[in-house]
Design a protein around this motif. Structure first.
Motif, mmCIF file in Angstrom:
data_model
loop_
_atom_site.group_PDB
_atom_site.id
_atom_site.type_symbol
_atom_site.label_atom_id
_atom_site.label_comp_id
_atom_site.label_asym_id
_atom_site.label_seq_id
_atom_site.Cartn_x
_atom_site.Cartn_y
_atom_site.Cartn_z
ATOM 1 N N TRP A 306 4.118 -13.538 60.368
ATOM 2 C CA TRP A 306 2.928 -12.749 60.074
ATOM 3 C C TRP A 306 2.064 -13.389 59.000
ATOM 4 O O TRP A 306 0.839 -13.231 59.006
ATOM 5 C CB TRP A 306 3.324 -11.329 59.658
ATOM 6 C CG TRP A 306 4.039 -11.255 58.336
ATOM 7 C CD1 TRP A 306 5.370 -11.315 58.103
ATOM 8 C CD2 TRP A 306 3.408 -11.116 57.043
ATOM 9 N NE1 TRP A 306 5.652 -11.235 56.764
ATOM 10 C CE2 TRP A 306 4.449 -11.096 56.084
ATOM 11 C CE3 TRP A 306 2.091 -10.990 56.601
ATOM 12 C CZ2 TRP A 306 4.214 -10.976 54.717
ATOM 13 C CZ3 TRP A 306 1.857 -10.861 55.238
ATOM 14 C CH2 TRP A 306 2.912 -10.855 54.315
ATOM 15 N N ILE A 307 2.686 -14.144 58.073
ATOM 16 C CA ILE A 307 1.899 -14.772 57.002
ATOM 17 C C ILE A 307 0.978 -15.868 57.525
ATOM 18 O O ILE A 307 0.066 -16.309 56.831
ATOM 19 C CB ILE A 307 2.811 -15.355 55.889
ATOM 20 C CG1 ILE A 307 3.764 -16.405 56.490
ATOM 21 C CG2 ILE A 307 3.566 -14.263 55.169
ATOM 22 C CD1 ILE A 307 4.541 -17.165 55.420
ATOM 23 N N PHE A 308 1.222 -16.308 58.779
ATOM 24 C CA PHE A 308 0.382 -17.352 59.346
ATOM 25 C C PHE A 308 -0.961 -16.804 59.814
ATOM 26 O O PHE A 308 -1.888 -17.582 60.053
ATOM 27 C CB PHE A 308 1.104 -18.028 60.526
ATOM 28 C CG PHE A 308 0.397 -19.238 61.072
ATOM 29 C CD1 PHE A 308 0.357 -20.424 60.361
ATOM 30 C CD2 PHE A 308 -0.247 -19.188 62.308
ATOM 31 C CE1 PHE A 308 -0.305 -21.543 60.858
ATOM 32 C CE2 PHE A 308 -0.910 -20.293 62.823
ATOM 33 C CZ PHE A 308 -0.937 -21.472 62.096
ATOM 34 N N VAL A 311 -3.745 -17.964 57.632
ATOM 35 C CA VAL A 311 -3.945 -19.403 57.816
ATOM 36 C C VAL A 311 -4.703 -19.666 59.115
ATOM 37 O O VAL A 311 -5.642 -20.465 59.161
ATOM 38 C CB VAL A 311 -2.582 -20.130 57.833
ATOM 39 C CG1 VAL A 311 -2.766 -21.606 58.194
ATOM 40 C CG2 VAL A 311 -1.878 -19.995 56.495
ATOM 41 N N TRP A 312 -4.309 -18.960 60.180
ATOM 42 C CA TRP A 312 -4.947 -19.158 61.476
ATOM 43 C C TRP A 312 -6.414 -18.755 61.441
ATOM 44 O O TRP A 312 -7.255 -19.404 62.070
ATOM 45 C CB TRP A 312 -4.194 -18.375 62.543
ATOM 46 C CG TRP A 312 -4.863 -18.379 63.881
ATOM 47 C CD1 TRP A 312 -5.341 -17.325 64.580
ATOM 48 C CD2 TRP A 312 -5.153 -19.531 64.688
ATOM 49 N NE1 TRP A 312 -5.910 -17.719 65.768
ATOM 50 C CE2 TRP A 312 -5.803 -19.076 65.866
ATOM 51 C CE3 TRP A 312 -4.921 -20.892 64.546
ATOM 52 C CZ2 TRP A 312 -6.220 -19.937 66.867
ATOM 53 C CZ3 TRP A 312 -5.347 -21.754 65.547
ATOM 54 C CH2 TRP A 312 -5.990 -21.275 66.692
ATOM 55 N N ASN A 313 -6.748 -17.727 60.711
ATOM 56 C CA ASN A 313 -8.141 -17.295 60.605
ATOM 57 C C ASN A 313 -9.020 -18.395 60.020
ATOM 58 O O ASN A 313 -10.210 -18.509 60.358
ATOM 59 C CB ASN A 313 -8.252 -16.030 59.752
ATOM 60 C CG ASN A 313 -7.761 -14.798 60.485
ATOM 61 O OD1 ASN A 313 -7.790 -14.747 61.717
ATOM 62 N ND2 ASN A 313 -7.293 -13.806 59.736
ATOM 63 N N ILE A 314 -8.450 -19.214 59.152
ATOM 64 C CA ILE A 314 -9.185 -20.345 58.574
ATOM 65 C C ILE A 314 -9.266 -21.495 59.580
ATOM 66 O O ILE A 314 -10.336 -22.044 59.848
ATOM 67 C CB ILE A 314 -8.512 -20.819 57.263
ATOM 68 C CG1 ILE A 314 -8.600 -19.725 56.191
ATOM 69 C CG2 ILE A 314 -9.165 -22.116 56.764
ATOM 70 C CD1 ILE A 314 -7.807 -20.032 54.940
ATOM 71 N N ILE A 315 -8.126 -21.831 60.166
ATOM 72 C CA ILE A 315 -8.062 -22.986 61.064
ATOM 73 C C ILE A 315 -8.932 -22.801 62.302
ATOM 74 O O ILE A 315 -9.639 -23.731 62.725
ATOM 75 C CB ILE A 315 -6.601 -23.264 61.480
ATOM 76 C CG1 ILE A 315 -5.796 -23.739 60.263
ATOM 77 C CG2 ILE A 315 -6.531 -24.309 62.595
ATOM 78 C CD1 ILE A 315 -4.309 -23.914 60.537
ATOM 79 N N LYS A 316 -8.908 -21.616 62.893
ATOM 80 C CA LYS A 316 -9.649 -21.432 64.146
ATOM 81 C C LYS A 316 -11.155 -21.587 63.951
ATOM 82 O O LYS A 316 -11.874 -21.912 64.901
ATOM 83 C CB LYS A 316 -9.323 -20.080 64.775
ATOM 84 C CG LYS A 316 -9.827 -18.867 64.031
ATOM 85 C CD LYS A 316 -9.400 -17.587 64.749
ATOM 86 C CE LYS A 316 -9.890 -16.340 64.027
ATOM 87 N NZ LYS A 316 -9.447 -15.100 64.705
ATOM 88 N N GLY A 317 -11.623 -21.421 62.710
ATOM 89 C CA GLY A 317 -13.030 -21.637 62.433
ATOM 90 C C GLY A 317 -13.424 -23.098 62.472
ATOM 91 O O GLY A 317 -14.611 -23.427 62.577
#
Length: 446
Positions: A306-308, A311-317
């Motif tokens: 869940w902590i990812f 991180v994913w919200n940043i990367i997908k941008g």
């Protein structure tokens, strides 16, 4: 007929419209590289020896005579360097002919999606590199690929826009040759890293931070990245980037026709924020989007905690929509089995296969052929002849719609691929995947 399971837009599986785009691309590339039509074609009725050759969009691509073709024959070789004077003379020719050609000089675009500044890199490459240097860089990049296959990656990535594809490809060649020196990374390899005590590079191999193993249901080689083994600061950014390029280039050696993409699995089991490092992620994204287009088949994010999510919200941008569409989150082996046959799932991926990654150290003498300069030069001379045959066959194919012209190119392309098998040990250091026979170029060219 295309090979079984051949994806569309690949060599031997093109629509008439796609083949026309490929011809247009080759025409522009020939001008960029200073490669002239063979005298036999110039003397035929196909084209005039003194007339300008037009590309599909009507722009002038080349205007040469058979006499000038003979004068401009150049030597091909991956390791040869021109002396300073000859380089300056060739750059003068470039300034007076190649760069002034609207088909090349106007290839830069105002593409709103040029997030990596490739138009600027293209201009730099044209200004800094002679046509022959560009040509050498291209054929060095081809390796065991079908030349058309390499070009088609860039065409598909740029939605069949020829000028945008040229910008992307030339900027990639500049990046490979001038910025990261891909050739040197692969030439030195693991053996040189061991001899030079390059611990930052070797540590990642020894721990298996990422590794290649098996293939998925589509026959794509699988690369697993174990994020839990990464700690920021354990190695320099340079060592990380070299390692990333090394893994991608090694994976290229594992492709077997008609497969031309790979599957990447990010194993996030036991992942914590201490393992997160945005710089290498950005570099990896840039590699796939800007310099290895159409190389990623699918990316599977396995067991993301869940902590990812943050991180994913940043990367997908950061991701191009096409790349983002290839990313799938999978929670368990059942979901993985949608992409990989169950009998190929090993313990790290929740399967029952007991296989585990184990690094095998370099073997003494395995890279001796890299030092055999005389043999390498002979092999490069022979390859240069086949390259020229392919270029001549390509010129004929550009101005012909016959199946014979098309087949002639395919025959020479196959010879190029077979030729690279013998040349490879003189250009590329052996890897752990050569030692365990995961890489088998003879099998991949069969």
């Amino acid at each position: 007929m295309p090979p079984a399971n051949q994806a569309p837009g690949r060599p031997g599986n093109l629509t008439p419209e796609q083949e026309a785009k490929l011809k247009e691309f080759w025409l522009l590339i020939m001008k960029t590289f200073g490669v002239q039509p063979p005298p036999s074609l110039l003397e035929s009725s196909a084209i005039s020896a003194t007339a300008s050759i037009k590309s599909a969009n009507g722009s002038t691509a080349v205007s040469e005579t058979a006499e000038s073709h003979d004068k401009k024959k150049k030597r091909f070789g991956v390791f040869r360097k021109k002396d300073k004077e000859s380089k300056e003379k060739e750059k003068e020719k470039t300034n007076s002919s190649t760069i002034s050609s609207p088909s090349i000089a106007s290839a830069t675009t105002t593409d709103d999606n040029d997030k990596y500044g490739q138009s600027k890199q293209f201009k730099t490459a044209i200004a800094e590199m002679t046509p022959e240097e560009l040509r050498v860089a291209f054929w060095s990049m081809v390796q065991a690929d079908h030349p058309d296959g390499l070009l088609l990656r860039f065409l598909r990535a740029r939605k069949w826009d020829v000028k945008k594809a040229l910008v992307m490809m030339v900027s990639t060649m500049h990046w490979r040759l001038k910025e990261v020196d891909v050739q040197s990374i692969m030439f030195k390899g693991e053996g040189a890293a061991l001899a030079e005590h390059d611990e930052g590079f070797l540590k990642q191999l020894r721990m298996g931070k990422s590794y290649l193993h098996e293939t998925d249901k589509e026959g794509r080689p699988i690369c697993v990245v174990r994020a839990r083994l990464h700690k920021q600061g354990d190695q320099s950014e340079d060592a990380l980037n070299r390692y990333t390029i090394y893994v991608i280039e090694t994976a290229r050696m594992c492709l077997k026709d008609p497969v031309d993409t790979a599957t990447v699995i990010f194993d996030l089991s036991d992942f914590s924020l201490a393992n997160m490092d945005y710089a290498p992620v950005k570099f990896m994204i840039k590699c796939f989007e800007a310099h290895y287009p159409e190389s990623l088949g699918v990316c599977l994010v396995y067991k993301a905690p869940w902590i990812f999510q943050g991180v994913w919200n940043i990367i997908k941008g950061w991701l191009d929509p096409v790349v983002a569409s290839k990313i799938h989150f999978v929670r368990n082996s059942d979901q993985l089995s949608e992409f990989i046959d169950r009998d190929k799932l090993w313990k790290d991926l929740g399967g029952s296969d007991p296989w585990e990654y184990q690094y095998i150290e370099p073997v003494k003498g395995e890279d001796d052929l890299l030092q055999d300069v005389e043999t390498r030069e002979k092999l490069l001379e022979e390859r240069a002849k086949i390259v020229r045959e392919y270029e001549d066959a390509t010129w004929t194919w550009i101005y012909s719609s016959s199946s014979e012209a098309r087949q002639a190119r395919f025959d020479v392309a196959k010879r190029l691929k077979l030729d690279y098998v013998g040349l490879d040990p003189y250009l590329r250091a052996r890897t752990v995947y050569d030692r365990i026979h995961y890489i088998d170029l003879k099998r991949s060219t069969a």
